[in-house]
Design a protein around this motif. Sequence first.
Motif, PDB file in Angstrom:
ATOM      1  N   VAL A  13      15.183  26.025  70.556  1.00 51.31           N
ATOM      2  CA  VAL A  13      16.641  25.978  70.616  1.00 51.31           C
ATOM      3  C   VAL A  13      17.107  26.926  71.708  1.00 51.31           C
ATOM      4  O   VAL A  13      16.740  28.106  71.715  1.00 51.31           O
ATOM      5  CB  VAL A  13      17.273  26.370  69.270  1.00 51.31           C
ATOM      6  N   LEU A  14      17.902  26.404  72.649  1.00 50.93           N
ATOM      7  CA  LEU A  14      18.422  27.203  73.748  1.00 50.93           C
ATOM      8  C   LEU A  14      19.844  27.634  73.422  1.00 50.93           C
ATOM      9  O   LEU A  14      20.723  26.792  73.203  1.00 50.93           O
ATOM     10  CB  LEU A  14      18.417  26.402  75.055  1.00 50.93           C
ATOM     11  N   LEU A  15      20.076  28.929  73.389  1.00 49.36           N
ATOM     12  CA  LEU A  15      21.398  29.478  73.102  1.00 49.36           C
ATOM     13  C   LEU A  15      21.707  30.525  74.167  1.00 49.36           C
ATOM     14  O   LEU A  15      21.022  31.542  74.257  1.00 49.36           O
ATOM     15  CB  LEU A  15      21.427  30.100  71.697  1.00 49.36           C
ATOM     16  N   ALA A  16      22.706  30.240  74.991  1.00 50.02           N
ATOM     17  CA  ALA A  16      23.105  31.178  76.048  1.00 50.02           C
ATOM     18  C   ALA A  16      24.400  31.868  75.644  1.00 50.02           C
ATOM     19  O   ALA A  16      25.306  31.233  75.105  1.00 50.02           O
ATOM     20  CB  ALA A  16      23.299  30.435  77.372  1.00 50.02           C
ATOM     21  N   THR A  17      24.478  33.167  75.909  1.00 50.15           N
ATOM     22  CA  THR A  17      25.670  33.910  75.502  1.00 50.15           C
ATOM     23  C   THR A  17      25.983  35.021  76.496  1.00 50.15           C
ATOM     24  O   THR A  17      25.083  35.594  77.110  1.00 50.15           O
ATOM     25  CB  THR A  17      25.477  34.512  74.097  1.00 50.15           C
ATOM     26  N   ASN A  18      27.264  35.313  76.653  1.00 53.55           N
ATOM     27  CA  ASN A  18      27.682  36.479  77.433  1.00 53.55           C
ATOM     28  C   ASN A  18      28.496  37.444  76.584  1.00 53.55           C
ATOM     29  O   ASN A  18      29.182  38.322  77.120  1.00 53.55           O
ATOM     30  CB  ASN A  18      28.467  36.055  78.685  1.00 53.55           C
ATOM     31  N   HIS A  45      20.652  36.049  77.344  1.00 59.46           N
ATOM     32  CA  HIS A  45      21.744  36.999  77.518  1.00 59.46           C
ATOM     33  C   HIS A  45      22.192  36.945  78.976  1.00 59.46           C
ATOM     34  O   HIS A  45      21.471  37.389  79.870  1.00 59.46           O
ATOM     35  CB  HIS A  45      21.294  38.404  77.139  1.00 59.46           C
ATOM     36  N   ASP A  46      23.374  36.371  79.180  1.00 62.08           N
ATOM     37  CA  ASP A  46      23.867  36.132  80.532  1.00 62.08           C
ATOM     38  C   ASP A  46      24.639  37.362  81.014  1.00 62.08           C
ATOM     39  O   ASP A  46      25.786  37.576  80.634  1.00 62.08           O
ATOM     40  CB  ASP A  46      24.760  34.893  80.541  1.00 62.08           C
TER      41      ASP A  46
END
Length: 278
Positions: A13-18, A45-46
């Motif tokens: 599962v790909l989860l990108a967040t800033n 973590h962007d």
Amino acid sequence: MTADGVATPTVSVLLATNVLNDWLDQAVRSVLDQGGVDLELVVVHDQIDVDHDRPWTADPRVRCVTTGTSRGLSHALTVGARVAQGRYLARLDGDDLALPGRLQAQALHLQAHPEVVLLGTVARTIDERGAVTGRFGMTPAGDVRAVLLTRNVVIHSSVMMRRDAYEASGGYDPSLRQMEDYDLWLRLALQGEVHVLQRELTEYRVHGGQMSRRAASSGTYIDVVIRGRLDLARHLGRSRLLQHLRNTAWRAVQVARGRGWRRPGYERPAASGPVSSS
């Protein structure tokens, strides 16, 4: 087996967040609580540091990676996909939730239907407090590639796709800051069928900070999607002239959205028939 001797996951599962907030914690927990599949969760973590005080960072199924500099969602997801180990790649945004049984249902569907390369679900809409407000993403049964010629009916935060198809398609285009999902779906659709499970297996949070609310009515991504729609129409043997007419109408819809004359699909009341996600 992975390099550290752990069994290779079925689903990544790909989860990108800033941001680091309660919604992110809830999203992560909704993935880690899934059953029926061997999974890993890649949290990208962007341009933010990993907060190791968050308990889920110690879960062996979680891999935290950082982008260094922020270059948008597509770039962050590309970074995540490069380190992911799973046979299937799934998505969830950091403000949404995967409902119980989602990943297992999608993995079973892909195993039973080798012709399918991309699989979404219907979503419940929830508000900032988590209260259910509606649903969207309903489509005709079976292959929805013909529907993709007119609109995007696959909710980005709900999808699971075959890793080999993702790689063969070229993956996310890091240069796109909008509609990176629609662009990818159109390229994946050249390789196989696209289905949407007609079950509410994702919760999609509607709030003021969503990227889709800030979508411009013109830009490179509009032209990229239009070319992708033409390529898919040709692949499916559909009329090029008719597709040009569809594209003209779709471009007008984007202008209407950009000017606030048309609401996104997730803000319109659910109807008895198909409801678009964009």
